[in-house]
Motif scaffolding. Sequence first.
Motif, PDB file in Angstrom:
ATOM      1  N   VAL A  80      -9.031 -24.024  87.841  1.00 27.10           N
ATOM      2  CA  VAL A  80     -10.159 -24.955  87.822  1.00 27.10           C
ATOM      3  C   VAL A  80     -11.429 -24.162  88.088  1.00 27.10           C
ATOM      4  O   VAL A  80     -11.460 -23.288  88.968  1.00 27.10           O
ATOM      5  CB  VAL A  80      -9.998 -26.059  88.892  1.00 27.10           C
ATOM      6  N   GLY A  81     -12.511 -24.484  87.358  1.00 28.51           N
ATOM      7  CA  GLY A  81     -13.796 -23.810  87.556  1.00 28.51           C
ATOM      8  C   GLY A  81     -14.242 -23.114  86.290  1.00 28.51           C
ATOM      9  O   GLY A  81     -13.719 -23.328  85.198  1.00 28.51           O
ATOM     10  N   GLY A  82     -15.258 -22.266  86.458  1.00 26.80           N
ATOM     11  CA  GLY A  82     -15.740 -21.472  85.340  1.00 26.80           C
ATOM     12  C   GLY A  82     -16.861 -22.099  84.545  1.00 26.80           C
ATOM     13  O   GLY A  82     -17.286 -21.548  83.531  1.00 26.80           O
ATOM     14  N   VAL A  83     -17.366 -23.268  84.964  1.00 28.91           N
ATOM     15  CA  VAL A  83     -18.462 -23.931  84.265  1.00 28.91           C
ATOM     16  C   VAL A  83     -19.682 -23.978  85.172  1.00 28.91           C
ATOM     17  O   VAL A  83     -19.577 -24.363  86.343  1.00 28.91           O
ATOM     18  CB  VAL A  83     -18.065 -25.365  83.833  1.00 28.91           C
ATOM     19  N   GLY A  84     -20.835 -23.570  84.652  1.00 27.90           N
ATOM     20  CA  GLY A  84     -22.066 -23.613  85.439  1.00 27.90           C
ATOM     21  C   GLY A  84     -22.053 -22.703  86.642  1.00 27.90           C
ATOM     22  O   GLY A  84     -22.681 -23.005  87.657  1.00 27.90           O
ATOM     23  N   GLY A  85     -21.340 -21.618  86.554  1.00 28.27           N
ATOM     24  CA  GLY A  85     -21.296 -20.661  87.653  1.00 28.27           C
ATOM     25  C   GLY A  85     -20.261 -20.951  88.708  1.00 28.27           C
ATOM     26  O   GLY A  85     -20.110 -20.186  89.663  1.00 28.27           O
ATOM     27  N   ALA A  86     -19.519 -22.053  88.575  1.00 25.14           N
ATOM     28  CA  ALA A  86     -18.479 -22.366  89.560  1.00 25.14           C
ATOM     29  C   ALA A  86     -17.328 -21.366  89.437  1.00 25.14           C
ATOM     30  O   ALA A  86     -16.880 -21.059  88.326  1.00 25.14           O
ATOM     31  CB  ALA A  86     -17.951 -23.779  89.341  1.00 25.14           C
ATOM     32  N   MET A 111      -5.536 -34.952  96.383  1.00 28.44           N
ATOM     33  CA  MET A 111      -6.147 -35.592  95.223  1.00 28.44           C
ATOM     34  C   MET A 111      -7.628 -35.884  95.455  1.00 28.44           C
ATOM     35  O   MET A 111      -8.457 -35.697  94.565  1.00 28.44           O
ATOM     36  CB  MET A 111      -5.408 -36.884  94.877  1.00 28.44           C
ATOM     37  N   GLY A 112      -7.966 -36.328  96.650  1.00 24.86           N
ATOM     38  CA  GLY A 112      -9.356 -36.656  96.948  1.00 24.86           C
ATOM     39  C   GLY A 112     -10.263 -35.449  96.996  1.00 24.86           C
ATOM     40  O   GLY A 112     -11.483 -35.587  96.884  1.00 24.86           O
ATOM     41  N   SER A 113      -9.679 -34.267  97.137  1.00 20.03           N
ATOM     42  CA  SER A 113     -10.475 -33.042  97.234  1.00 20.03           C
ATOM     43  C   SER A 113     -10.691 -32.355  95.894  1.00 20.03           C
ATOM     44  O   SER A 113     -11.402 -31.347  95.818  1.00 20.03           O
ATOM     45  CB  SER A 113      -9.782 -32.055  98.188  1.00 20.03           C
ATOM     46  N   LEU A 114     -10.094 -32.863  94.833  1.00 20.08           N
ATOM     47  CA  LEU A 114     -10.192 -32.204  93.531  1.00 20.08           C
ATOM     48  C   LEU A 114     -11.608 -32.258  92.980  1.00 20.08           C
ATOM     49  O   LEU A 114     -12.332 -33.236  93.149  1.00 20.08           O
ATOM     50  CB  LEU A 114      -9.230 -32.854  92.539  1.00 20.08           C
ATOM     51  N   LYS A 115     -11.979 -31.165  92.282  1.00 17.55           N
ATOM     52  CA  LYS A 115     -13.299 -31.069  91.675  1.00 17.55           C
ATOM     53  C   LYS A 115     -13.180 -30.718  90.197  1.00 17.55           C
ATOM     54  O   LYS A 115     -12.149 -30.241  89.741  1.00 17.55           O
ATOM     55  CB  LYS A 115     -14.135 -30.012  92.401  1.00 17.55           C
ATOM     56  N   SER A 116     -14.253 -30.971  89.477  1.00 19.95           N
ATOM     57  CA  SER A 116     -14.298 -30.642  88.058  1.00 19.95           C
ATOM     58  C   SER A 116     -14.523 -29.143  87.886  1.00 19.95           C
ATOM     59  O   SER A 116     -14.739 -28.410  88.859  1.00 19.95           O
ATOM     60  CB  SER A 116     -15.423 -31.417  87.368  1.00 19.95           C
ATOM     61  N   ASP A 117     -14.510 -28.672  86.638  1.00 23.44           N
ATOM     62  CA  ASP A 117     -14.736 -27.252  86.382  1.00 23.44           C
ATOM     63  C   ASP A 117     -16.137 -26.820  86.781  1.00 23.44           C
ATOM     64  O   ASP A 117     -16.387 -25.629  86.998  1.00 23.44           O
ATOM     65  CB  ASP A 117     -14.513 -26.951  84.898  1.00 23.44           C
ATOM     66  N   SER A 118     -17.066 -27.771  86.893  1.00 26.07           N
ATOM     67  CA  SER A 118     -18.423 -27.440  87.324  1.00 26.07           C
ATOM     68  C   SER A 118     -18.590 -27.526  88.832  1.00 26.07           C
ATOM     69  O   SER A 118     -19.678 -27.262  89.352  1.00 26.07           O
ATOM     70  CB  SER A 118     -19.424 -28.371  86.642  1.00 26.07           C
ATOM     71  N   GLY A 119     -17.520 -27.890  89.548  1.00 21.38           N
ATOM     72  CA  GLY A 119     -17.566 -27.912  91.005  1.00 21.38           C
ATOM     73  C   GLY A 119     -17.923 -29.244  91.612  1.00 21.38           C
ATOM     74  O   GLY A 119     -18.051 -29.349  92.839  1.00 21.38           O
TER      75      GLY A 119
END
Length: 298
Positions: free
Chosen positions: A142-148, A240-248
Amino acid sequence: MILNSANLRTLNTAFSAAYQGAFDGAPRQFERVATTVQSTTKQNEYGWLGSFPKMREWIGDRVVHGLSTHDYAIRNKRWELTIGVDKDDIEDDNVGIYTPMFQGMGRDTATFADELIWPLLANGWNTLCYDGQNFFDTDHPVGGVGGAPVTSVSNSGGGSGAAWFLLDVSRPLKPLIFQNRRAFEFRRMDAPTDEVVFDRNEYRYGVDGRCNVGFGFWQMAYGSKQTLDATNYEAARVAMGSLKSDSGKPLALTPRLLVVPPSLEGAGKEILESERNAAGATNKWRNTAELLMVPWLA
């Protein structure tokens, strides 16, 4: 019964009614966890599952969330169920014995999606999803978008016991996908010129269709084979509540469905329905999710 076209049409109507009545009355649970996607070709591509876009402030040019490079497709399969009716039984008016068979056909057809969806969920620890990882895994990238930064994220509780699942089914796309290419249709072969009637003295009635199942977003499901108790249930909710998108950004998931096999129904009720826990204190997890016992997971 005289074997003429009128009587055979009447017989087909009776068999079809028995089939349809059981079909309409059959319980279907797969719709709680799977989104039905209508297919128009041999397979559907789901590369877009690699994107879980979130709203952003519009500074400069728009950021377009298109299809990712993920290669994930669900290929449709053909399925059928056929019943043979002896021609002599029709001539002798001995057709009542077939009614339960056509009712069974109706029920089996109605619940066929359950037969596909629930084993797929149960095998999520060894079946790949869109990101090339098993659906339930400890290292989804997960990550890699917008510098995340890119990090490894888990939606698996591990363990070796009976599996249970915590799901967010509030979004348009649920954790699983039922892909429908052609709905099941009741058909017959009862013309005197049909080869099976001539060669085998048998009329045939059946259903056939095309469909398949697959995974949606892994982020919306948490699977565990640990003991189903308050501690592990809390861990699943936190994960589950802690999950973030690829942009953080937080995905703001709401896990409100706890899916269990028959062997864990009691444990699920204790967590979600008891007013007090084993220590006599107020049960803080009461009514935080709905319990769904699924016989297909036995």
